[in-house]
Scaffold this active site. Structure first.
Site, PDB file in Angstrom:
ATOM      1  N   GLU A  62      -3.462   3.081  61.613  1.00 28.35           N
ATOM      2  CA  GLU A  62      -3.346   1.785  61.347  1.00 28.35           C
ATOM      3  C   GLU A  62      -3.281   1.412  59.794  1.00 28.35           C
ATOM      4  OE1 GLU A  62      -6.937  -0.492  62.625  1.00 28.35           O
ATOM      5  OE2 GLU A  62      -6.234  -0.151  64.964  1.00 28.35           O
ATOM      6  N   HIS A  78     -19.096   2.501  58.788  1.00 30.80           N
ATOM      7  CA  HIS A  78     -18.916   1.993  60.087  1.00 30.80           C
ATOM      8  C   HIS A  78     -19.996   1.580  61.109  1.00 30.80           C
ATOM      9  CE1 HIS A  78     -15.109   2.904  58.433  1.00 30.80           C
ATOM     10  NE2 HIS A  78     -15.145   4.049  58.357  1.00 30.80           N
ATOM     11  N   ARG A 131     -19.131  -5.131  77.092  1.00 27.77           N
ATOM     12  CA  ARG A 131     -20.567  -5.175  77.435  1.00 27.77           C
ATOM     13  C   ARG A 131     -21.284  -6.159  76.462  1.00 27.77           C
ATOM     14  NH1 ARG A 131     -22.119  -2.872  72.917  1.00 27.77           N
ATOM     15  NH2 ARG A 131     -20.399  -1.321  71.952  1.00 27.77           N
TER      16      ARG A 131
END
Ligand code: ADP
Length: 661
Positions: free
Chosen positions: A200, A235, A297
């Site tokens: 990316e 992260h 979820r």
């Protein structure tokens, strides 16, 4: 509505789900590992079934046993919580096949979002903006490098099966690409059994903004606005908030629409989160947000959405799974005020955030100041088997400033002893200039880390207080209340008392003399101070010094006294006059910094080592840690073997004693 459900999870989220079930009159079945036999969520559930085992794979990942437990207890549905089996489509399918309801989306929707490359392709097709990059079929290093060059550096390599930030590498220059790809593939293979990667464009000044979506089985899909989770360390989310600071109204609408489109494209049902990355280098802009992935979820940070919308998301999950329509339409949903959530962890910021396991001796969570979601009680053990989260602290205010103040107040009132926590780190982050100004980005914590970890120097007054707390407790070891002993203190004119504190470099002598019931005079080196101490609650005090009156708390943790005043926390201990052991422990011995597994042993008796040479590799909490020689020398003893489980503080390797020159 269901009459009884089984919760295939543990800890705070199991407790959270049980609370809503109780409100709705739904009976609950807990499943648990041996390590969790006495856990809070097991006590809270109406019934509990033991899965045995200690680690996740021996217990909470045992799909067959969990389904059998649901069938044998007459539960009609299974709530998977987050983590463990929650995003496992085979589990969702097996639950359905067994004639039970899976409280979550259909297996096909989980599969559609399971791999990042396929998910991005599907989203592109549905007209959702995705991060520019490469997610094609060819996955050899040459193709990936040429695609990275086409996209333009910096790029981000991601494991297509990734999650939790694993298998991700940022690459600045083409010459570093191949090594970074190797690293990412290796980690991806080890964590997910799939080495395939995608590339990316690395978004500059990235903000992580995600949209909560909800769908029912009658074709209705809504979004419940955004959460900003840009405050991340490696992260991993640290503080989350809703709404996102600086979000333009039309961009909020566009992101909500894109998220609803994403959910529709995969035939979604239940609660889900569509994660976007935004380029905030020039503020939030309509044309600068892109789909990253969808979590199929309930998210850890769902309570901030509940706080601003007034919706109980677990209640909605249960209603939708039992076939009811969504309780509210889009037009009926609105944002009220501002919410923040901080994740309180048993970890030690000073040692690079290593998990801190052990028994929680004292615990005060700020239930009066905040909504607290926790699965832990005083006396519980934080084990290396699961995520070491102690609690989520959620606050709500009319404005972002009000929410921030409440968050800091709540963190300042949080007391944990027995394990280290990140509570001071969180409070400092909440007060960090860019964060407080509503300018978070995913690199903020890394850039500000030194300041966020900086330990202030304690004032002479704080040292005097420490001297009082440490010595009076020593005289009355069974009495946790130092004030009780102070009451009987002798009258005016008392000779100076001498207390020696262990200092960072050398011991510090504190001369104390009592002026009256509450007032003391202290001398420490050249400094002289007066302080007035009043007790204001269990473990709490008011300290008046230099005309400044502040509230604080203290607790005793073994040899240590931990004193908290405002955002500052200081740890004191009495000076130990036997210095011999002390220097030896530093120079000759290598001890386990945390409980874990000895993965590789590289040292052997008689071996010559140089300072910094690796001696062994430990594994704990899925992390590897290399322990190296503290100095040049000869290995005198090796007290462990490969594969051994060792406790924190265990002596692992000793070097031959050396004459101090
Ligand atoms: P995982 O599934 O492993 O959690 P994500 O794809 O959700 O991985 O990304 C995790 C975090 O990495 C994001 O929250 C963001 O901070 C950062 N990130 C992801 N993609 C990019 C990107 N293209 N550019 C910059 N940062 C990114």
């Amino acid at each position: 509505m269901f009459r009884k459900i089984l919760i295939a999870n543990r800890g705070e989220i199991a407790c959270r789900i049980i609370r809503t079930c109780r409100k709705l009159g739904v009976a609950t079945v807990a499943v648990h590992s041996d390590a969790d036999r006495d856990a809070l969520f097991v006590d809270m559930a109406d019934e509990a079934v033991s899965l045995g085992g200690q680690t996740a794979s021996q217990s909470y990942l045992k799909a067959d046993r969990i389904i059998a437990a649901a069938l044998s207890t007459g539960a009609e549905a299974i709530h998977p919580g987050y983590g463990f089996l929650s995003e496992n489509p085979d589990f969702a399918e097996a639950v359905t096949k067994a004639g039970l309801r899976f409280i979550g989306p259909p297996a096909s929707a989980i599969r559609a979002m399971g791999l990042k490359d396929a998910a991005k392709a599907a989203m592109e097709k549905a007209g959702v903006p995705v991060v520019p990059g490469y997610h094609g079929a060819a996955n050899d290093a040459a193709t990936l490098l040429s695609e990275a060059t086409r996209i333009g550096f910096p790029v981000l390599i991601k494991a297509r099966a990734g999650g939790g930030g694993k298998g991700m590498r940022r690459v600045e220059r083409p010459e570093d690409f191949t090594a970074a790809l190797d690293g990412a593939r290796h980690e991806a293979q080890a964590s997910f059994g799939d080495p395939a990667c995608l590339i990316e464009k690395y978004v500059t000044h990235p903000r992580h903004i995600e949209i909560q979506v909800f769908a029912d089985d009658h074709g209705e899909v809504v979004h419940l606005f955004e959460r900003d989770c840009s405050a991340q360390r490696r992260h991993q989310k640290v503080i989350e908030e809703a709404p996102a600071p600086g979000m333009p109204e039309e961009m909020r609408a566009a992101m909500g629409e894109a998220a609803v489109k994403a959910a529709r494209a995969i035939g979604y049902s239940g609660a889900g989160t569509v994660e976007f990355i935004a380029d905030a280098s020039e503020g939030l802009r309509m044309d600068r947000f892109w789909f990253m992935e969808m979590n199929t979820r309930l998210q850890v940070e769902h309570p901030v959405t509940e706080a601003i919308t007034g919706v109980d998301l677990v209640e909605w999950q249960l209603r939708v799974a039992s076939g009811e329509p969504l309780p509210k339409r889009q037009q009926a949903l609105a944002i009220h005020g501002w919410a923040m959530e901080a994740r309180l962890y048993a970890e030690n910021p000073a040692t690079g955030f290593l998990p801190s396991t052990g028994r929680i001796r004292h615990l005060r969570l700020p239930e009066m100041e905040a909504r607290v979601e926790s699965g832990i009680r005083a006396g519980d053990l934080v084990t290396p088997f699961y995520d070491p989260m102690i609690a989520k602290i959620i606050v709500h205010g009319e404005s972002r400033e009000a929410a921030l103040d409440r968050l800091v107040a709540a963190l300042n009132r949080t007391e944990v002893s027995g394990v280290e926590t990140n509570s001071r780190f969180l409070a400092r982050l909440a007060r960090q200039a860019d964060f407080a100004a509503g300018n978070p980005d995913t690199g903020l914590i890394a850039r500000a880390l030194d300041d966020l970890l900086a330990e202030g120097t304690p004032t002479p007054e704080t040292k005097a207080l420490a001297a009082l707390l440490l010595t009076d407790l020593d005289r009355l070891p069974d009495d946790p209340d130092p004030w009780a002993s102070l009451k009987g203190f002798r009258a005016l004119g008392e000779a100076e008392e001498i207390v020696v504190l262990a200092g960072a470099e050398r011991p510090e002598t504190v001369y104390l003399s009592r002026q009256d019931r509450h007032c003391w005079r202290a001398r420490i080196g050249a400094a002289e101070c007066r302080l007035r101490l009043t007790r204001s609650g269990e473990n709490r005090f008011r300290l008046e010094a230099q005309g400044h009156d502040r509230q604080g708390s203290w607790h005793r943790d073994g040899e240590k006294a931990v004193i908290r005043i405002g955002e500052d926390e200081h740890v004191f201990r009495l000076h130990d006059p036997t210095p011999a052991n002390r220097s030896a422990a530093g120079g000759n011995q290598v001890t386990a910094p945390m409980p874990g597994l000895v993965k590789r042993l590289q040292a052997s008796v008689g071996q010559q080592v140089r300072a910094g040479d690796p001696l062994l590799v430990m594994e704990a909490m899925k992390m590897e840690l290399t322990l190296s020689a503290p100095r040049d020398g000869t290995v005198a003893a090796v007290n462990c073997s490969e594969g051994a489980q060792v406790a924190e503080g265990t002596l692992l390797v000793a070097l031959e004693a050396q004459d101090e020159a």
